[in-house]
Each structure stands twice: as structure tokens, then as C-alpha cells.
Design an enzyme around this catalytic site. Structure first.
Site, PDB file in Angstrom:
ATOM      1  N   HIS A 198      14.617  81.411 -64.760  1.00 18.69           N
ATOM      2  CA  HIS A 198      13.703  82.487 -65.150  1.00 18.69           C
ATOM      3  C   HIS A 198      14.410  83.824 -64.927  1.00 18.69           C
ATOM      4  O   HIS A 198      15.413  83.895 -64.232  1.00 18.69           O
ATOM      5  CB  HIS A 198      12.438  82.388 -64.279  1.00 18.69           C
ATOM      6  CG  HIS A 198      11.332  83.263 -64.764  1.00 18.69           C
ATOM      7  ND1 HIS A 198      10.806  83.150 -66.017  1.00 18.69           N
ATOM      8  CD2 HIS A 198      10.625  84.235 -64.141  1.00 18.69           C
ATOM      9  CE1 HIS A 198       9.833  84.034 -66.155  1.00 18.69           C
ATOM     10  NE2 HIS A 198       9.713  84.703 -65.032  1.00 18.69           N
ATOM     11  N   CYS A 204      11.577  84.663 -71.252  1.00 20.02           N
ATOM     12  CA  CYS A 204      11.658  85.523 -70.074  1.00 20.02           C
ATOM     13  C   CYS A 204      12.772  86.553 -70.181  1.00 20.02           C
ATOM     14  O   CYS A 204      12.612  87.700 -69.775  1.00 20.02           O
ATOM     15  CB  CYS A 204      11.836  84.678 -68.831  1.00 20.02           C
ATOM     16  SG  CYS A 204      13.284  83.609 -68.875  1.00 20.02           S
ATOM     17  N   ASP A 209       7.034  90.857 -63.167  1.00 21.30           N
ATOM     18  CA  ASP A 209       7.382  89.783 -64.102  1.00 21.30           C
ATOM     19  C   ASP A 209       6.617  89.977 -65.403  1.00 21.30           C
ATOM     20  O   ASP A 209       5.481  89.534 -65.545  1.00 21.30           O
ATOM     21  CB  ASP A 209       7.030  88.428 -63.497  1.00 21.30           C
ATOM     22  CG  ASP A 209       7.537  87.295 -64.376  1.00 21.30           C
ATOM     23  OD1 ASP A 209       8.191  87.596 -65.403  1.00 21.30           O
ATOM     24  OD2 ASP A 209       7.274  86.135 -64.047  1.00 21.30           O
TER      25      ASP A 209
END
Lengths: 614, 295
Positions: free
Chosen positions: A407, A360, A423
Site C-alpha cells: 500500500h 493507492c 490515506d
């Protein structure tokens, strides 16, 4: 003096010491608690007489109370309760003399605690609150703790270990539902400063209330409004997770302009706070970006800049975002926890155009850089994503967040809309959230019985936080307002009355418990009388019978022989000869009382004689 | 009456009282002591003061069971066997130095003590009532003795030890002030003894007292390291002896003090297994101290 008193008191000291271990030494009050405990232990070591041991018992109770003020969470509270139970049992062992064994002492001690419950409840519900002690020392906790970090540099991480350590739990007590799995983004920190390698968050600016002026308490939640109750493990960060919508309900929360939620309580301890579930006034979303959100060290990643320069021609941020999204989705990116370190030269170029492997941090970092290069204000946000929904037995459901759920994602400024969450990790193949979402409704597989027990414990923990820790000054005021209406000046009278009533109820309950347990008023009368003599230092020897003991008493107090003989004869008669009727019991009570009265009278006159002739 | 016996056995009121309690509780008595301490005198005095038939058997190693029980003798005149009762058929049997007899003879006696009847050649013969065995035994350290097994010790309600008389009493003894037992004339008859035994049975035992006895028994069983555990028969014996003692104290109910008074004579020999060790009544004292006496 009973032999059980000393071991019980030492046991209490041990429990208190365990409780002290959990204190943070930064608080001045915990230094006080340390000092008091040490003094108590020293006193216990040198205590010989009954009076000294009584003092020790009282000191232990004070110590436990101080601990309770410092650590109100569930597990420390249980420990403090146990310590108080033991301290009371030690005190009872001192006062009752030889006779009752440990089991009886502990049972009696538990009864005393239960009898104190009504008065404790009254004080808890009605007595005005002190400021929470934990608010004194705010600021960063110790740095060595795991959790999110305020700087993020994905390029330097070759391997990311998955830590199953607990991070936080959020409950929705008022019947609220957790958001669907793909919506569960819990933001913690906003990283705006980029130096080409690492993302840092702006220095946290605590809007501290001026000294002596506590922040005005936030208005309570409107009825019917959903609530999120958060419990977070020690993280060392001032920023705490939240969903991004909602309004802080706890006084020590501070919402930053960037959308970070800061908690003034020290991060080295577990923290509890509450938010409303939804709010239309989430101002951070529309807070316009500053120049820092476009800042980019030029020339670091030439291919990236070249790619983004092509999108600069597009008219609006929205079109640029769509273009970048399209490009990103078209590339064969793959999610992995072991991407290998990126080269020091043009790391993002390497990631975007060659390796295309990362987690991430890589995606968020690269995408945000791309957007900035294309002239769109963008920033990296770190927090938690997903989490396991746990429904404990008979409790409120909660989302369990682990460090593995940490994250990072991007936020992009769109004119007319505000900050939008993007995202990029979700576009990569092998995104763990997509996988787990496909596997089941957000529940991570696995967990042995230990995990199950831990989940139940956390459920209990949340209930405790909601009902015990959550009952704060505002709720108290609401209760008082509901009880008294505008006659709140009567509060003092009400508190006094309630204390008197609950004290009477507690004492009555204690007496009832005592009678019910023995079930024999005759026996009770005997024990009362024995205690009166035990206080004068005369206790029956092991196995001694009443007539023999009475003879010894008579030798010591010849003046007592009349009432003593009457009492013993009556007792023996009732006990061993006939069937004791109600008249016999009353007679026993009368005789016992007469005996104790003459004992006291005898002592008084003796003391008077001693005073006159020292 | 205790005074009367006390006049025979100088300076031993407590032991005499215990022996009397044993008699009232229909129990048998084992007296253990050195020779010459007045064991026989006590037995004889007890028997005579109630006007009971008294026989005495000196146990030797060659004594046979038939010498005790008697045997069937062929009567030529009637041309049949006729039972010739032995010394067992008396109201008080003094079994002198019981631990010198062979185990077989010992067990014949103890069977008679337990059952109250004797079987010879298939015919049962009832023993007279009251029937009391007073056995004396010399200390086990003396020559020519064999220990009584625990099972037989259990048949004796009490074990007493007379011990040396106090100096004052011994002086009186030497001055010839003691009475001979045969000088005792029975102010009581055997019927009086039976009546007293019945009264002792009816002494009131409250539940609190029974709880005390039960606690004592339980305690002895929970700590087997301190002597043998007490059997239910020991419990019965303890209650019976305490009842008799309370009667002698002039009360109509039993109190824990009565139990404590008879605890050592009733229980000590059951707990130490006949091996008298340490000071007198040590095990019972420890047992007594281990149970709350305040009831």
C-alpha cells in the site's frame, strides 16, 4: 561392513546438497561449506576402508554443523537435523557391522541424537555467543525479487496484478493484540524525492558501526512490555516493515530519521527481528521536514497547481489539509486495479480531474503533490496495510501480510503535531480494505487445506523464531545474571559442570534406551562380544549359529579357545536350556568380559610381535 | 547303534543319523535316490536294529489299496467275514518305489501314515506302534514314475538322499567288509524305541529357539519366489526332528544348530514341491542364510 552404510552416507550427501542450495553465495562461509561438501563427496566416492568411511561420516557432521550456523531458520534446521540423523545412522552402520537393518539403525541414530540433547541444551543456553554469521555482508540483495520498490511511479502502471505471495508475518507473542484493521499500517519506505512522475526514497544511509566495533546492543524489553516479532520474506530492500511506534530490540536494526527501519542483514534471505510494541520516544514523528519535502517540479500539472494555490491563502497547514480532504471527499474517485496508463503530459491533472480512477499509488501521489503545491510538507510512504489475522492451532497468533497488501499513503507535516498519516485511498469508493473490513473481522475469505497447512507452518515458524532464533546474547546474559547473580565469573565452572552432568545423563539415557529395547542383558553381552570380534574383521556369516561361528573364531585365534568355549557354553546353556536367572546373567557378563580381555591381550602381543619382526 | 547300522551302510553316518532322528520323531521317511544306492538296506537295518516287525511292499503300477491294507475274507467255518491284515500292519513298512504306484494306492498308504489306522469296509483297525513307513522313490527322471503330490510329500517328515559312498567306503564294500542287515541283532527292543520317542518329545525348546523356527517359517512365507511357503505342519515337523536330533547329540535341549542340521531333509521337499532342481538343499540353504542364526 554393513551394506547399509554406503547408501546412508550417499543419502546424507544428498540432504546436505539440498541444504547448500539455500545458501547465498555472497557469504565467504558458505563458500567454505560448499567446498567442504564437495570434498566430502569426493572422499565418499573413493572411500574403501572402514577408516575412510569414518572420516566421511565426521566430515558430513561438520558440514551439517556449518550449515546450521549459516541457516538457523526452521525449515533448513529440519533438513540439517535429518542430514545429521542419516550421517549418524551411516556411522552406526559402519561400527555395528552386518546385522541391524535400516529401521534399527535409524532408531538408534535417533536415540543418539536424543542423548545429545541435554548437552546441546546446556551449550545453547550458557555458552557465550559468536556474532551472528549473517551480519557479515550487509547491503542490498538481488534486485530481481518481488516486493516493494524504492521508486514508485503509479502513472506508468496500467494494470496492477494481485500477488498472493507471502511478504511478512508479525506476531505478538507476549499476549499482545493486533491493532484494529483500520489501524494496521506497516510502514516500510519513505519516498521524498518527486520528479513529477516517480517518487524515490532518499538514498539509504546506513549508520554502520565502525569496523571491529559492534553497535551497542539495544536495551532489552522491559517486563510487561508488548513485543512484535517480525519474519519477512526475502525482499531485496534494506527497509523493513514496522508499525511506526516501538523501539527496535534486535541489534541489526537501525531507525532512520525519516521513520524508515533499516535491517543490516542481507535482504536476499529471510529476516527476523523484534520491536517493542509501543514507545513514547518515536522521534521520527517529530523530526522536522527538510526542503526536500516541499520540492515540486513546477508547471507539470497546471490544474492541480491552480487548485492548490487557492488553499495557500489558508493560515495553517491544518486548515490546508482540511480543505484538501474536503475537496478529495467531494470528488467521485473510484478505486480500481486497472486504471489505464496516465498521459505523459500532466498525468496528475488527468487523474484528478478526468479519469478519477486509480489505486493507492495514484491517490498517495496526487494527494501528496496537492499538499506540496499548497505549501504543506508532505511525502509518500509505502508499506503494507491490513493483513489477515491467523490463529494457528496451539500457537501465537500472527498477522499474515501478502504482497497484495502492499500500500502507499501520504504523510503530512502539521506544526505542533508532527507527521500525520493521511490515506486518501480510504476516501475513494471501492477501497478494498473498507470492503474486506465490512466482510469480516479482517480475515480474507478463502483458503483451501493447503492454505491452512501453510498458516500452521508459519505459526510453527514464528514459534521457532521466538524461542530459537530469538534467544540471543542479551537473553543469555539475562539468564546468566538470573542464575548466578553477581558471581558471573563462575560461569566457566557452571558450564563445565553442566556439560559433564548432561553428558552423563545423555550416555545413561542411551544405555537405558539400549537395554530397554533389547530387554535382555544376555543378548546384549553377546552383541558386545560380537562387536569386539567384528572390529577384528570376524563377523558371523549369514544364518551362522554361535557354535559354528565360535569354531571359526577358534581356528583364527587358537589361544582364545578356553574363554571362548566357556562363554559359548554358558550362553547356549542360558539361552536354550534352563531359565536364565540373575546369577547366569552375571556369569555371562563375567565370561564375556574375560573373553574380550583375552582377545585384546592377544592382539596386543600379536602387534608387538609384528613390530619386532616387521 | 549308529555304529552298528553304519557297519551295514558303509560311509553314511550322517544319513543314518538323520534316518534315526526321523524314527525317533515318529516321522516317516522318504528316501530318494538312484537304484542300488542302499535305500532298502538302510530301511531294513533301521527296522532290525530295534527288533521291529518289517515288511516290504514293492509298489507297482497295478498295486491296489486292498493289497496294502488287507481285506475282509469270508470264513466259511465261522460263517462270517474275517479281516485278513495286509502288509500295512507291520511296524516298519518299506514301500519300495512308491512313485510307481497309482495315485489311488499312494493315497491309501499316506492316509494310513497320517491317521495311524486303516478303515476297511467301515471297520477301523489300528496299526501297530511304532509305525514307520520308509518309502523309497526313484528319481522322477526315471521311467514309469509318477510324482507324489505336494500334499503327500508333506506327510513325510524327511526326505533323504543317500548319494554315492566315499571312495574309501566303497573300497571296503567291494572287499566285502559290509555286513548284511539280517546280521544285525537287536540290542534294543521296540519298547526302547517308544521310550526314546517319548524322551525326544520332552527335549526342551526355549522360547529363543521357537523364535528362530518361527522366523524361518515366516521368512519362507515372505519370499514365495524361493520355493513353496512352509506350512504349520512343516513347523511341527521341524521342531520334532530337531528334538530328535538334539537327543542323538546327547543334549537335553534344542539349539539352533539342531534345527539347521535337520532343516534341509525336513523342509527341502516341502519347498521344492517334489521337483528336485539345482543343487541339493539349495532352497533350505538360502532360507537358513536369510535368518539370523545367532540367538
Amino acid at each position: 561392513m554393513s551394506g547399509a552404510a554406503a547408501p546412508l552416507q550417499w543419502l546424507t550427501m544428498g540432504l546436505l546438497a539440498v541444504g547448500l542450495l539455500g545458501l547465498s553465495p555472497a557469504l565467504s562461509l558458505s563458500l567454505l561449506a560448499f567446498g567442504l561438501a564437495v570434498l566430502t563427496a569426493l572422499k565418499l566416492r573413493e572411500a574403501r576402508s572402514l577408516e575412510e568411511r569414518r572420516v566421511v561420516a565426521l566430515l558430513q557432521l561438520v558440514c551439517a554443523g556449518l550449515l546450521a550456523a549459516l541457516r538457523p531458520e526452521l525449515a533448513p534446521s529440519l533438513l540439517q537435523g535429518l542430514a545429521i540423523l542419516m550421517a549418524l545412522a551411516g556411522l552406526l552402520a559402519l561400527e555395528l557391522g552386518a546385522g541391524p537393518d535400516w529401521k534399527a539403525l535409524l532408531r538408534r541414530s535417533l536415540q543418539v541424537l536424543l542423548a545429545a540433547m541435554p548437552i546441546a541444551l546446556v551449550l545453547f543456553l550458557l555458552l557465550p555467543r559468536l556474532m551472528p554469521f549473517t551480519n557479515f555482508g550487509a547491503g542490498q540483495g538481488m534486485g530481481a525479487m518481488t516486493g516493494l520498490s524504492d521508486s514508485m511511479e503509479p502513472g506508468s502502471i496500467a494494470r496492477l496484478a494481485v500477488s498472493r505471495q507471502a511478504a511478512a508475518r508479525v506476531a505478538f507473542p507476549l499476549g499482545g493484540e493486533p491493532p484494529p484493521l483500520e489501524q494496521r499500517y506497516w510502514r516500510v519506505m519513505v519516498h521524498e524525492r518527486f520528479d513529477g512522475r516517480s517518487w524515490r526514497s532518499a538514498a539509504p544511509s546506513f549508520a554502520r558501526p565502525a569496523a571491529g566495533q559492534p553497535a551497542p546492543p539495544p536495551p532489552p524489553a522491559a517486563p510487561g512490555e508488548g513485543i512484535q516479532l517480525w519474519l519477512i520474506e526475502p525482499s531485496g530492500l534494506a527497509a523493513v516493515p514496522w508499525s511506526g511506534s516501538g523501539r527496535p530490540l534486535s541489534a541489526d536494526l537501525n531507525l532512520q530519521r525519516s521513520g524508515e527501519l533499516l535491517n543490516r542483514a542481507p535482504g536476499s534471505q529471510r529476516r527476523v527481528y523484534a520491536l517493542t510494541e509501543k514507545s513514547d520516544q518515536s522521534g521520527w514523528r517529530t523530526a522536522p521536514p527538510g526542503p526536500i519535502d516541499l520540492l515540486l517540479p513546477l508547471g507539470e500539472n497546471p490544474r492541480l497547481e491552480a487548485l492548490a494555490a487557492g488553499w495557500r491563502r489558508l493560515g495553517s497547514n491544518r486548515e490546508r489539509l482540511d480543505a484538501a480532504t474536503g475537496w478529495f471527499r467531494g470528488q467521485p474517485f473510484r478505486y480500481t486495479l486497472e486504471p489505464g496508463a496516465l498521459p505523459r503530459q500532466a498525468p496528475l491533472d488527468h487523474f484528478l480531474f478526468e479519469s478519477r480512477l486509480g489505486f493507492c499509488g495514484h491517490y498517495a501521489s496526487a494527494f501528496t503533490t496537492l499538499m506540496r503545491a499548497a505549501g504543506v510538507p508532505a511525502r509518500v510512504v509505502s508499506g503494507y496495510r491490513g493483513g489477515q489475522w491467523v490463529q494457528p492451532v496451539g500457537g501465537t497468533g500472527y498477522v499474515d501480510l501478502r504482497q497484495a497488501d502492499a500500500h502507499a499513503w501520504s504523510e503530512v507535516w502539521l506544526d505542533g503535531e508532527g507527521w500525520r498519516r493521511v490515506d486518501p485511498t480510504a476516501w475513494a469508493a471501492g477501497d478494498p480494505l473498507a470492503r474486506s473490513g465490512a466482510a469480516g473481522a479482517g480475515s480474507r475469505a478463502g483458503g483451501g487445506p493447503l492454505d491452512w497447512i501453510q498458516q500452521q507452518w508459519w505459526g510453527l515458524d514464528i514459534a521457532w523464531a521466538r524461542w530459537w532464533l530469538g534467544y540471543d546474547g542479551e537473553q543469555q546474559q539475562a539468564l546468566v545474571a538470573r542464575l548466578l547473580g553477581d558471581r558471573s565469573h563462575l560461569l566457566g565452572v557452571v558450564v563445565l559442570l553442566a556439560v559433564a552432568v548432561s553428558l552423563a545423563a545423555g550416555l545413561g539415557g542411551l544405555g537405558w534406551l539400549g537395554r530397554r529395547r533389547r530387554g535382555d542383558p544376555l543378548r546384549l553381552e553377546l552383541e558386545r562380544t560380537l562387536r569386539a570380534f567384528a572390529r577384528q574383521g570376524m563377523a558371523p556369516a549369514a544364518g551362522e549359529t554361535l557354535p559354528v561361528f565360535a569354531q571359526r573364531l577358534q581356528q583364527r585365534w587358537p589361544a582364545l579357545s578356553g574363554p571362548l568355549e566357556a562363554f559359548v557354553a554358558h550362553y547356549q546353556q542360558q539361552r536354550f536350556a534352563g531359565v536364565p536367572g540373575p546369577i547366569g546373567r552375571r556369569q555371562a557378563r563375567r565370561l564375556g568380559r574375560a573373553l574380550r580381555r583375552s582377545l585384546r591381550a592377544g592382539n596386543r602381543s600379536q602387534n608387538a610381535v609384528q613390530r619386532e619382526h616387521p | 547303534m549308529i555304529g552298528a547300522i553304519g557297519a551295514v551302510l558303509l560311509g553314511k553316518e550322517h544319513e543314518v543319523r538323520l534316518a534315526l532322528a526321523c524314527l525317533l520323531a515318529r516321522g516317516h521317511l522318504l528316501i530318494e535316490d538312484l537304484p542300488g544306492m542302499g535305500k532298502t538296506t538302510l530301511a531294513e537295518a533301521l527296522a532290525r536294529s530295534f527288533g521291529l516287525g518289517f515288511k516290504r511292499v514293492s509298489f507297482t503300477s497295478d498295486l491296489l489299496p486292498a493289497d496294502l491294507t488287507g481285506l475282509n475274507v469270508f470264513d466259511p467255518a465261522a460263517a462270517s467275514f474275517r479281516f485278513q491284515p495286509g502288509p500295512l500292519f507291520s511296524q516298519v513298512l518299506l514301500a519300495d518305489e512308491i512313485n510307481r504306484a497309482s495315485p489311488r494306492t499312494q493315497s491309501a498308504l499316506l492316509e494310513a501314515m497320517a491317521a495311524g489306522r486303516v478303515s476297511v469296509d467301515g471297520t477301523s483297525h489300528s496299526l501297530p506302534r511304532p509305525f514307520l513307513v520308509i518309502a523309497t522313490q526313484n528319481g522322477l527322471d526315471q521311467g514309469g514314475t509318477s510324482a507324489l503330490p505336494e500334499s503327500q510329500l508333506d506327510r513325510f517328515l524327511m526326505r533323504l538322499s543317500l548319494g554315492y559312498p566315499p571312495r574309501q567306503a566303497e573300497r571296503a564294500l567291494l572287499q566285502g567288509e559290509g555286513l548284511r542287515p539280517d546280521g544285525l541283532s537287536g540290542a534294543f527292543g521296540p519298547e526302547d524305541l517308544l521310550a526314546l520317542q517319548d524322551r525326544a518329545d520332552r527335549q526342551h525348546c526355549s522360547s529363543a529357539l521357537l523364535d528362530y523356527v518361527l522366523d524361518l517359517l515366516e521368512r519362507s512365507r515372505r519370499q514365495p519366489a524361493q520355493g513353496h511357503p512352509l506350512s504349520p505342519r512343516a513347523g511341527l515337523a521341524l521342531v520334532a526332528a530337531a528334538r530328535a536330533w538334539s537327543l542323538l547329540e546327547g543334549r537335553d535341549h534344542v539349539i539352533p544348530d539342531d534345527v539347521q542340521a535337520v532343516l534341509a531333509p525336513v523342509c527341502e521337499h516341502r519347498m521344492d514341491g517334489g521337483q528336485r532342481g539345482g543343487s541339493d538343499g539349495e532352497l533350505s540353504q538360502r532360507l537358513q542364510a536369510g535368518v539370523d542364526g545367532l540367538r
